[in-house]
Design an enzyme around this catalytic site. Sequence first.
Site, PDB file in Angstrom:
ATOM      1  N   GLU A 146       6.138  -1.211  12.069  1.00  7.01           N
ATOM      2  CA  GLU A 146       5.352  -0.218  11.335  1.00  7.01           C
ATOM      3  C   GLU A 146       6.024   1.160  11.407  1.00  7.01           C
ATOM      4  O   GLU A 146       6.053   1.894  10.413  1.00  7.01           O
ATOM      5  CB  GLU A 146       3.921  -0.186  11.894  1.00  7.01           C
ATOM      6  CG  GLU A 146       3.007   0.831  11.267  1.00  7.01           C
ATOM      7  CD  GLU A 146       2.812   0.683   9.760  1.00  7.01           C
ATOM      8  OE1 GLU A 146       3.240  -0.338   9.177  1.00  7.01           O
ATOM      9  OE2 GLU A 146       2.263   1.615   9.151  1.00  7.01           O
ATOM     10  N   HIS A 148      22.062 -10.486  19.173  1.00  7.74           N
ATOM     11  CA  HIS A 148      22.426 -11.572  18.269  1.00  7.74           C
ATOM     12  C   HIS A 148      22.851 -11.060  16.899  1.00  7.74           C
ATOM     13  O   HIS A 148      22.814 -11.812  15.926  1.00  7.74           O
ATOM     14  CB  HIS A 148      21.255 -12.557  18.164  1.00  7.74           C
ATOM     15  CG  HIS A 148      20.863 -13.110  19.493  1.00  7.74           C
ATOM     16  ND1 HIS A 148      21.601 -14.083  20.135  1.00  7.74           N
ATOM     17  CD2 HIS A 148      19.859 -12.768  20.342  1.00  7.74           C
ATOM     18  CE1 HIS A 148      21.046 -14.344  21.310  1.00  7.74           C
ATOM     19  NE2 HIS A 148      19.993 -13.558  21.464  1.00  7.74           N
ATOM     20  N   CYS A 165      -0.550   2.908 -11.367  1.00  7.62           N
ATOM     21  CA  CYS A 165      -1.139   3.617 -12.499  1.00  7.62           C
ATOM     22  C   CYS A 165      -2.601   3.947 -12.239  1.00  7.62           C
ATOM     23  O   CYS A 165      -3.343   3.146 -11.665  1.00  7.62           O
ATOM     24  CB  CYS A 165      -1.066   2.838 -13.808  1.00  7.62           C
ATOM     25  SG  CYS A 165       0.586   2.368 -14.270  1.00  7.62           S
ATOM     26  N   TRP A 222       2.915   4.427 -12.932  1.00  7.58           N
ATOM     27  CA  TRP A 222       3.898   3.822 -12.041  1.00  7.58           C
ATOM     28  C   TRP A 222       4.611   2.790 -12.916  1.00  7.58           C
ATOM     29  O   TRP A 222       4.015   1.781 -13.304  1.00  7.58           O
ATOM     30  CB  TRP A 222       3.206   3.147 -10.863  1.00  7.58           C
ATOM     31  CG  TRP A 222       4.147   2.628  -9.824  1.00  7.58           C
ATOM     32  CD1 TRP A 222       4.738   3.330  -8.816  1.00  7.58           C
ATOM     33  CD2 TRP A 222       4.598   1.279  -9.664  1.00  7.58           C
ATOM     34  NE1 TRP A 222       5.527   2.513  -8.056  1.00  7.58           N
ATOM     35  CE2 TRP A 222       5.467   1.250  -8.552  1.00  7.58           C
ATOM     36  CE3 TRP A 222       4.376   0.093 -10.362  1.00  7.58           C
ATOM     37  CZ2 TRP A 222       6.096   0.080  -8.118  1.00  7.58           C
ATOM     38  CZ3 TRP A 222       5.005  -1.070  -9.932  1.00  7.58           C
ATOM     39  CH2 TRP A 222       5.847  -1.058  -8.820  1.00  7.58           C
ATOM     40  N   LYS A 266       7.232   3.285   8.150  1.00 11.06           N
ATOM     41  CA  LYS A 266       6.830   4.673   7.891  1.00 11.06           C
ATOM     42  C   LYS A 266       8.058   5.523   7.627  1.00 11.06           C
ATOM     43  O   LYS A 266       8.091   6.298   6.694  1.00 11.06           O
ATOM     44  CB  LYS A 266       6.043   5.268   9.077  1.00 11.06           C
ATOM     45  CG  LYS A 266       4.648   4.762   9.292  1.00 11.06           C
ATOM     46  CD  LYS A 266       3.641   5.170   8.246  1.00 11.06           C
ATOM     47  CE  LYS A 266       3.611   4.215   7.102  1.00 11.06           C
ATOM     48  NZ  LYS A 266       2.789   3.091   7.077  1.00 11.06           N
ATOM     49  N   LYS A 305       0.018   3.625  -4.212  1.00 11.52           N
ATOM     50  CA  LYS A 305      -0.891   3.305  -3.116  1.00 11.52           C
ATOM     51  C   LYS A 305      -1.406   1.866  -3.164  1.00 11.52           C
ATOM     52  O   LYS A 305      -1.471   1.192  -2.155  1.00 11.52           O
ATOM     53  CB  LYS A 305      -2.068   4.286  -3.142  1.00 11.52           C
ATOM     54  CG  LYS A 305      -3.044   4.121  -1.977  1.00 11.52           C
ATOM     55  CD  LYS A 305      -2.423   4.545  -0.679  1.00 11.52           C
ATOM     56  CE  LYS A 305      -3.338   4.375   0.506  1.00 11.52           C
ATOM     57  NZ  LYS A 305      -2.594   4.455   1.772  1.00 11.52           N
ATOM     58  N   ARG A 356      -1.631   6.774  -7.191  1.00 18.08           N
ATOM     59  CA  ARG A 356      -1.439   5.433  -7.757  1.00 18.08           C
ATOM     60  C   ARG A 356      -0.136   5.324  -8.562  1.00 18.08           C
ATOM     61  O   ARG A 356       0.257   4.219  -8.961  1.00 18.08           O
ATOM     62  CB  ARG A 356      -2.612   5.074  -8.662  1.00 18.08           C
ATOM     63  CG  ARG A 356      -3.947   5.099  -7.959  1.00 18.08           C
ATOM     64  CD  ARG A 356      -5.049   4.743  -8.916  1.00 18.08           C
ATOM     65  NE  ARG A 356      -4.927   3.385  -9.387  1.00 18.08           N
ATOM     66  CZ  ARG A 356      -5.418   2.323  -8.773  1.00 18.08           C
ATOM     67  NH1 ARG A 356      -6.075   2.472  -7.650  1.00 18.08           N
ATOM     68  NH2 ARG A 356      -5.255   1.120  -9.271  1.00 18.08           N
ATOM     69  N   ASN A 376      -3.677   0.053 -16.976  1.00 15.00           N
ATOM     70  CA  ASN A 376      -3.125  -0.220 -15.646  1.00 15.00           C
ATOM     71  C   ASN A 376      -3.051  -1.734 -15.510  1.00 15.00           C
ATOM     72  O   ASN A 376      -4.054  -2.414 -15.719  1.00 15.00           O
ATOM     73  CB  ASN A 376      -4.040   0.375 -14.574  1.00 15.00           C
ATOM     74  CG  ASN A 376      -3.685  -0.107 -13.176  1.00 15.00           C
ATOM     75  OD1 ASN A 376      -2.508  -0.357 -12.891  1.00 15.00           O
ATOM     76  ND2 ASN A 376      -4.663  -0.245 -12.321  1.00 15.00           N
ATOM     77  N   GLY A 377      -1.873  -2.253 -15.167  1.00 19.35           N
ATOM     78  CA  GLY A 377      -1.722  -3.700 -15.027  1.00 19.35           C
ATOM     79  C   GLY A 377      -0.451  -4.151 -15.727  1.00 19.35           C
ATOM     80  O   GLY A 377       0.411  -3.330 -16.047  1.00 19.35           O
ATOM     81  N   GLU A 421       9.793   4.659   4.216  1.00 24.39           N
ATOM     82  CA  GLU A 421       9.092   4.935   2.965  1.00 24.39           C
ATOM     83  C   GLU A 421       8.915   6.426   2.687  1.00 24.39           C
ATOM     84  O   GLU A 421       8.885   6.820   1.530  1.00 24.39           O
ATOM     85  CB  GLU A 421       7.776   4.162   2.836  1.00 24.39           C
ATOM     86  CG  GLU A 421       6.665   4.550   3.749  1.00 24.39           C
ATOM     87  CD  GLU A 421       5.414   3.696   3.530  1.00 24.39           C
ATOM     88  OE1 GLU A 421       5.189   3.168   2.450  1.00 24.39           O
ATOM     89  OE2 GLU A 421       4.644   3.570   4.511  1.00 24.39           O
TER      90      GLU A 421
HETATM   91  O1  M6R Z   1      -3.904  -2.123   0.187  1.00 26.24           O
HETATM   92  P1  M6R Z   1      -3.066  -3.060   1.035  1.00 26.24           P
HETATM   93  O2  M6R Z   1      -3.329  -2.936   2.495  1.00 26.24           O
HETATM   94  O3  M6R Z   1      -3.164  -4.485   0.565  1.00 26.24           O
HETATM   95  O4  M6R Z   1      -1.581  -2.584   0.768  1.00 26.24           O
HETATM   96  C1  M6R Z   1      -0.502  -3.256   1.354  1.00 26.24           C
HETATM   97  C2  M6R Z   1       0.781  -2.478   1.201  1.00 26.24           C
HETATM   98  O5  M6R Z   1       1.055  -2.224  -0.145  1.00 26.24           O
HETATM   99  C3  M6R Z   1       0.744  -1.138   1.947  1.00 26.24           C
HETATM  100  O6  M6R Z   1       0.437  -1.318   3.294  1.00 26.24           O
HETATM  101  C4  M6R Z   1       2.096  -0.421   1.831  1.00 26.24           C
HETATM  102  O7  M6R Z   1       3.072  -1.127   2.529  1.00 26.24           O
HETATM  103  C5  M6R Z   1       1.996   1.014   2.315  1.00 26.24           C
HETATM  104  N1  M6R Z   1       2.822   1.852   1.493  1.00 26.24           N
HETATM  105  C6  M6R Z   1       2.419   1.202   3.718  1.00 26.24           C
HETATM  106  O8  M6R Z   1       2.450   2.519   4.119  1.00 26.24           O
END
Ligand code: M6R
Length: 609
Positions: free
Chosen positions: A482, A505, A2, A74, A486, A604, A27, A100-101, A489
């Site tokens: 990673e 395994h 949010c 969100w 990517k 984010k 956000r 937000n929260g 997501e």
């Molecule tokens: O702000 P942060 O690095 O603590 O965030 C951690 C994760 O939420 C963040 O890396 C998330 O996995 C991203 N969407 C990855 O692309």
Amino acid sequence: MCGIVGYVGPKRVTDVLLAGLARLEYRGYDSAGIAVVHEGSIETVRRVGKLSHLIGAVAEDPVEGSIGIGHTRWATHGRPSEENAHPHADCTGRIAVVHNGIIENYTELREELQAAGHTFRSETDTETVSHLVESLYAGDLAEAVRLATRRLHGSYALAVVHADDTGTIIAARRDSPLIIGEGAGENIVASDIPAVLEHTREILVLEDGQVATVTADSISVVDAEGLPVTCERMHVEWDLEAAEKGGYEDFMLKEIHEQPKAVRETLRGRMGEDGTVQLSELAMTTEEVAGIRRVIVIACGTSYHAGLVAKTLVEQWARVPVEVDVSSEFRYRDPIVGGDTLVVAITQSGETADTLASVREARDRGAKVLAITNVVGSRVTREADGVIYTHAGPEIGVAATKTFTAQIAALYVLALKLAQAKGTLSPAQVQHVWSGLMALPGIIERILGDQGALQECADQYKDGCLSSLFLGRGIGVPVAMEGALKLKEISYIHAEAYPAGEMKHGPIALITPHVPVVAVATKGRTYDKVVSNLQEVRARGAETIVVATEGDTEIVKHAEHVLYVPETDEDLVPIPAAVPLQLLAYYIAKAKGCNVDQPRNLAKSVTVE
Ligand code: M6R
């Protein structure tokens, strides 16, 4: 999680609110809304889905007013719908709240307020705040908000307006980010800096429990007890351009291309003329650094993968055992942490709720905490003992890219510092690594310069690919993880990462001609082993996409597609190898027509647990 914004000043309120929300849309983007105060009443417009729906509605039926608040959501409590969209009104419609929260005791508060005659119109936790403020309002909105926050459990950043007051926004926060941009004859409340930059670079950061009364010409702040306080002020160096697309189709592509700069800036000034690694942020003497017996890294998502790279580096170079823990697990598992433990909290946003809670847990247990973050003034910078900044500039795309490689750059510096203090690397070895690091920005530029093979490869997998496996060994494992994150997501293709040796395994059972295997097979100690694993999956019909070292002509025998990266020391491979995997995910997602900057269900910064 949010984004909230509030504006008071001479400009057209809806323009400022909608532009601010556009900069906060990363956000959350399940719904959006605004509430504007005009001549003794509040007009609210809310729409489900992207901000563009709200912008269209306001364009069709303009709203006039002197002040206003806005929100991009969100969803946490209640599905994305117009009723659940913010702002939320009280029973009279004269109070509007954006939040937000998460209000953890909202069920109890809701029952109490309903019993007192309040009527709820949404399923959200936020609406309890509107009614609570209504129940406590006796002509002073700031006091009503302050008293209301004392009843709230959980986290909140709030902006509240009242129809009776056409010149004041009340802002409050606890465990959710909130800043106030101080302009000339105008002030703007927001969840994050990009939303205020068009108006001012002077920022006031609210602390937990504080309540601010914001008018066009003044900002007064009280603490939870109602006593006046002075807040810290900051000047933001970067400008709006840094938070815009700059000619790229998406923020993600722009941010991928910013990696040479992000890595260069993060490494800048870290090597002294006398050959010593400069890391004063550790706030420890060389003897204290040499006394570190254990390192624990806590992080989430992409930052966690950077932490896994650090494990290999620190153990190999400094001979210090490293554990890497997901923050949401660390905080609940009664961790063993002592005075000789350095806890490294990696968080791009500096606001991730679980990482912040883990920082508190670690410090309570006597550890020193070093934070690695990209956001100046973020929460983690106030809670850690020391902070290393990644100088990557604002990252707006929800998928982390440049901050990942910048985090790894910062971790190289930390690992070298530990090794130097402990005497486990000779000056010549440190210098050798440093020369390799200095070459990395140029290497990334070369990778970015030729994306033809990547686009071709992506085109082939845009249709019909539902699942994929990512493999690596050693320091290539976190890179594979990673790469898989990517892909899943932003393209919604299932992607699972595995240490290549573990394939046999279990996961090898998944292999079919429709499950491509992406492997990191750059030159190094385990190169031959990875090649054997490639042969195993190909023997079972898999197509392979392989990240390999330039000049490796043999690898073409084991791959349908080869993504070459220039040669580096094996220890430095994670940064160059990450780049083609980011681009692969990007081009597949684009070919599928996905919104790469705002993938579904994500936000984010994850400021809720
Ligand atoms: O702000 P942060 O690095 O603590 O965030 C951690 C994760 O939420 C963040 O890396 C998330 O996995 C991203 N969407 C990855 O692309």
